[in-house]
Motif scaffolding. Structure first.
Motif, PDB file in Angstrom:
ATOM      1  N   MET A  55      34.961  39.042   0.267  1.00  0.00           N
ATOM      2  CA  MET A  55      33.765  39.286  -0.502  1.00  0.00           C
ATOM      3  C   MET A  55      34.102  39.124  -1.988  1.00  0.00           C
ATOM      4  O   MET A  55      35.111  39.614  -2.450  1.00  0.00           O
ATOM      5  N   ARG A  56      33.236  38.415  -2.703  1.00  0.00           N
ATOM      6  CA  ARG A  56      33.431  38.208  -4.140  1.00  0.00           C
ATOM      7  C   ARG A  56      32.635  39.239  -4.928  1.00  0.00           C
ATOM      8  O   ARG A  56      31.627  39.742  -4.477  1.00  0.00           O
ATOM      9  N   LYS A  57      33.104  39.528  -6.142  1.00  0.00           N
ATOM     10  CA  LYS A  57      32.451  40.482  -7.024  1.00  0.00           C
ATOM     11  C   LYS A  57      32.115  39.782  -8.332  1.00  0.00           C
ATOM     12  O   LYS A  57      32.919  39.002  -8.851  1.00  0.00           O
ATOM     13  N   HIS A  58      30.920  40.070  -8.863  1.00  0.00           N
ATOM     14  CA  HIS A  58      30.509  39.557 -10.163  1.00  0.00           C
ATOM     15  C   HIS A  58      30.028  40.734 -11.005  1.00  0.00           C
ATOM     16  O   HIS A  58      29.401  41.655 -10.493  1.00  0.00           O
ATOM     17  N   CYS A  59      30.324  40.686 -12.295  1.00  0.00           N
ATOM     18  CA  CYS A  59      29.865  41.698 -13.238  1.00  0.00           C
ATOM     19  C   CYS A  59      29.024  40.992 -14.291  1.00  0.00           C
ATOM     20  O   CYS A  59      29.412  39.932 -14.790  1.00  0.00           O
ATOM     21  N   LEU A  60      27.877  41.596 -14.613  1.00  0.00           N
ATOM     22  CA  LEU A  60      26.938  40.982 -15.547  1.00  0.00           C
ATOM     23  C   LEU A  60      26.464  42.033 -16.545  1.00  0.00           C
ATOM     24  O   LEU A  60      26.494  43.231 -16.257  1.00  0.00           O
ATOM     25  N   ALA A  61      25.993  41.563 -17.701  1.00  0.00           N
ATOM     26  CA  ALA A  61      25.516  42.472 -18.740  1.00  0.00           C
ATOM     27  C   ALA A  61      24.167  42.007 -19.275  1.00  0.00           C
ATOM     28  O   ALA A  61      23.847  40.809 -19.254  1.00  0.00           O
ATOM     29  N   LEU A  62      23.402  42.965 -19.751  1.00  0.00           N
ATOM     30  CA  LEU A  62      22.088  42.733 -20.344  1.00  0.00           C
ATOM     31  C   LEU A  62      21.756  43.950 -21.189  1.00  0.00           C
ATOM     32  O   LEU A  62      22.276  45.043 -20.942  1.00  0.00           O
ATOM     33  N   ASP A  63      20.909  43.784 -22.174  1.00  0.00           N
ATOM     34  CA  ASP A  63      20.470  44.911 -22.986  1.00  0.00           C
ATOM     35  C   ASP A  63      19.050  45.325 -22.624  1.00  0.00           C
ATOM     36  O   ASP A  63      18.250  44.510 -22.163  1.00  0.00           O
ATOM     37  N   LEU A  64      18.771  46.591 -22.883  1.00  0.00           N
ATOM     38  CA  LEU A  64      17.401  47.086 -22.857  1.00  0.00           C
ATOM     39  C   LEU A  64      16.912  47.192 -24.286  1.00  0.00           C
ATOM     40  O   LEU A  64      17.713  47.282 -25.228  1.00  0.00           O
ATOM     41  N   LYS A  65      15.605  47.172 -24.462  1.00  0.00           N
ATOM     42  CA  LYS A  65      15.055  47.455 -25.792  1.00  0.00           C
ATOM     43  C   LYS A  65      15.482  48.870 -26.148  1.00  0.00           C
ATOM     44  O   LYS A  65      15.450  49.775 -25.319  1.00  0.00           O
ATOM     45  N   ASP A  66      15.896  49.055 -27.385  1.00  0.00           N
ATOM     46  CA  ASP A  66      16.467  50.332 -27.816  1.00  0.00           C
ATOM     47  C   ASP A  66      15.362  51.326 -28.141  1.00  0.00           C
ATOM     48  O   ASP A  66      15.086  51.631 -29.297  1.00  0.00           O
ATOM     49  N   ASP A  67      14.713  51.820 -27.087  1.00  0.00           N
ATOM     50  CA  ASP A  67      13.592  52.751 -27.198  1.00  0.00           C
ATOM     51  C   ASP A  67      13.717  53.736 -26.038  1.00  0.00           C
ATOM     52  O   ASP A  67      13.670  53.324 -24.880  1.00  0.00           O
ATOM     53  N   ASP A  68      13.875  55.013 -26.349  1.00  0.00           N
ATOM     54  CA  ASP A  68      14.123  56.015 -25.310  1.00  0.00           C
ATOM     55  C   ASP A  68      13.040  56.043 -24.242  1.00  0.00           C
ATOM     56  O   ASP A  68      13.337  56.184 -23.054  1.00  0.00           O
ATOM     57  N   ALA A  69      11.772  55.904 -24.627  1.00  0.00           N
ATOM     58  CA  ALA A  69      10.675  55.939 -23.656  1.00  0.00           C
ATOM     59  C   ALA A  69      10.729  54.722 -22.734  1.00  0.00           C
ATOM     60  O   ALA A  69      10.519  54.842 -21.514  1.00  0.00           O
ATOM     61  N   LEU A  70      11.017  53.555 -23.296  1.00  0.00           N
ATOM     62  CA  LEU A  70      11.119  52.345 -22.476  1.00  0.00           C
ATOM     63  C   LEU A  70      12.318  52.419 -21.531  1.00  0.00           C
ATOM     64  O   LEU A  70      12.225  52.019 -20.363  1.00  0.00           O
ATOM     65  N   ILE A  71      13.431  52.940 -22.023  1.00  0.00           N
ATOM     66  CA  ILE A  71      14.625  53.077 -21.183  1.00  0.00           C
ATOM     67  C   ILE A  71      14.336  54.030 -20.025  1.00  0.00           C
ATOM     68  O   ILE A  71      14.697  53.754 -18.874  1.00  0.00           O
ATOM     69  N   GLN A 115      13.631  44.875 -21.064  1.00  0.00           N
ATOM     70  CA  GLN A 115      14.908  44.218 -21.301  1.00  0.00           C
ATOM     71  C   GLN A 115      14.852  43.326 -22.534  1.00  0.00           C
ATOM     72  O   GLN A 115      13.771  42.916 -22.965  1.00  0.00           O
ATOM     73  N   GLN A 116      16.025  43.023 -23.060  1.00  0.00           N
ATOM     74  CA  GLN A 116      16.152  42.025 -24.121  1.00  0.00           C
ATOM     75  C   GLN A 116      17.488  41.321 -23.941  1.00  0.00           C
ATOM     76  O   GLN A 116      18.444  41.886 -23.421  1.00  0.00           O
ATOM     77  N   ALA A 117      17.508  40.092 -24.346  1.00  0.00           N
ATOM     78  CA  ALA A 117      18.726  39.296 -24.201  1.00  0.00           C
ATOM     79  C   ALA A 117      19.847  39.866 -25.065  1.00  0.00           C
ATOM     80  O   ALA A 117      19.599  40.475 -26.109  1.00  0.00           O
ATOM     81  N   LEU A 118      21.067  39.665 -24.618  1.00  0.00           N
ATOM     82  CA  LEU A 118      22.219  40.020 -25.446  1.00  0.00           C
ATOM     83  C   LEU A 118      22.165  39.207 -26.744  1.00  0.00           C
ATOM     84  O   LEU A 118      21.645  38.082 -26.750  1.00  0.00           O
ATOM     85  N   PRO A 119      22.699  39.743 -27.831  1.00  0.00           N
ATOM     86  CA  PRO A 119      22.587  39.056 -29.129  1.00  0.00           C
ATOM     87  C   PRO A 119      23.136  37.631 -29.143  1.00  0.00           C
ATOM     88  O   PRO A 119      22.669  36.797 -29.906  1.00  0.00           O
ATOM     89  N   PHE A 120      24.091  37.344 -28.290  1.00  0.00           N
ATOM     90  CA  PHE A 120      24.726  36.025 -28.278  1.00  0.00           C
ATOM     91  C   PHE A 120      24.225  35.145 -27.128  1.00  0.00           C
ATOM     92  O   PHE A 120      24.761  34.069 -26.901  1.00  0.00           O
ATOM     93  N   ALA A 121      23.188  35.596 -26.404  1.00  0.00           N
ATOM     94  CA  ALA A 121      22.649  34.812 -25.286  1.00  0.00           C
ATOM     95  C   ALA A 121      21.921  33.577 -25.797  1.00  0.00           C
ATOM     96  O   ALA A 121      21.342  33.582 -26.892  1.00  0.00           O
TER      97      ALA A 121
END
Length: 113
Positions: free
Chosen positions: A1-17, A88-94
């Motif tokens: 079995m293979r494993k993948h790790c991925l990253a993404l940002d959320l909008k920096d708003d406590d209510a949205l999170i 969600q929002q894209a990572l700064p370098f996406a």
């Protein structure tokens, strides 16, 4: 079995999170079925601040291209993705159009038994 790790940002708003996490306490059945049908056997999502980290374990038939094609053909999954993009929002370098980005493994430790 293979494993993948991925990253993404959320909008920096406590209510949205909080709302994003609430949705993930009750993921739509069609989305869960799509994950399974694509060859994903296990998934975890972690959060620190507004950064998300996803770990997936996949079978030998899984590919990100295949998953993207399956998702594009599934109206319910597309509805979920549109809804999640409100939080969600894209990572700064996406690049334009990139969402979850794969991470490179840089270290591993396994205790000797």
């Amino acid at each position: 079995m293979r494993k993948h790790c991925l990253a993404l940002d959320l909008k920096d708003d406590d209510a949205l999170i909080a709302k994003y996490e609430e949705y993930h306490n009750n993921v739509w059945p069609e989305v869960l079925e799509s994950l399974s049908n694509s060859g994903i056997n296990y998934m975890e999502i972690y959060r620190v601040g507004n950064r998300l980290f996803m770990i997936i374990e996949v079978d030998d038939n899984f590919s990100f291209d295949k998953k993207a094609r399956m998702d594009a053909d599934n109206d319910r999954v597309q509805d979920w993705e549109v809804l999640m993009w409100n939080y969600q929002q894209a990572l700064p370098f996406a690049k334009p159009g990139e969402k979850w980005l794969p991470m490179d493994k840089i270290f591993e430790f396994k205790a000797a038994i």
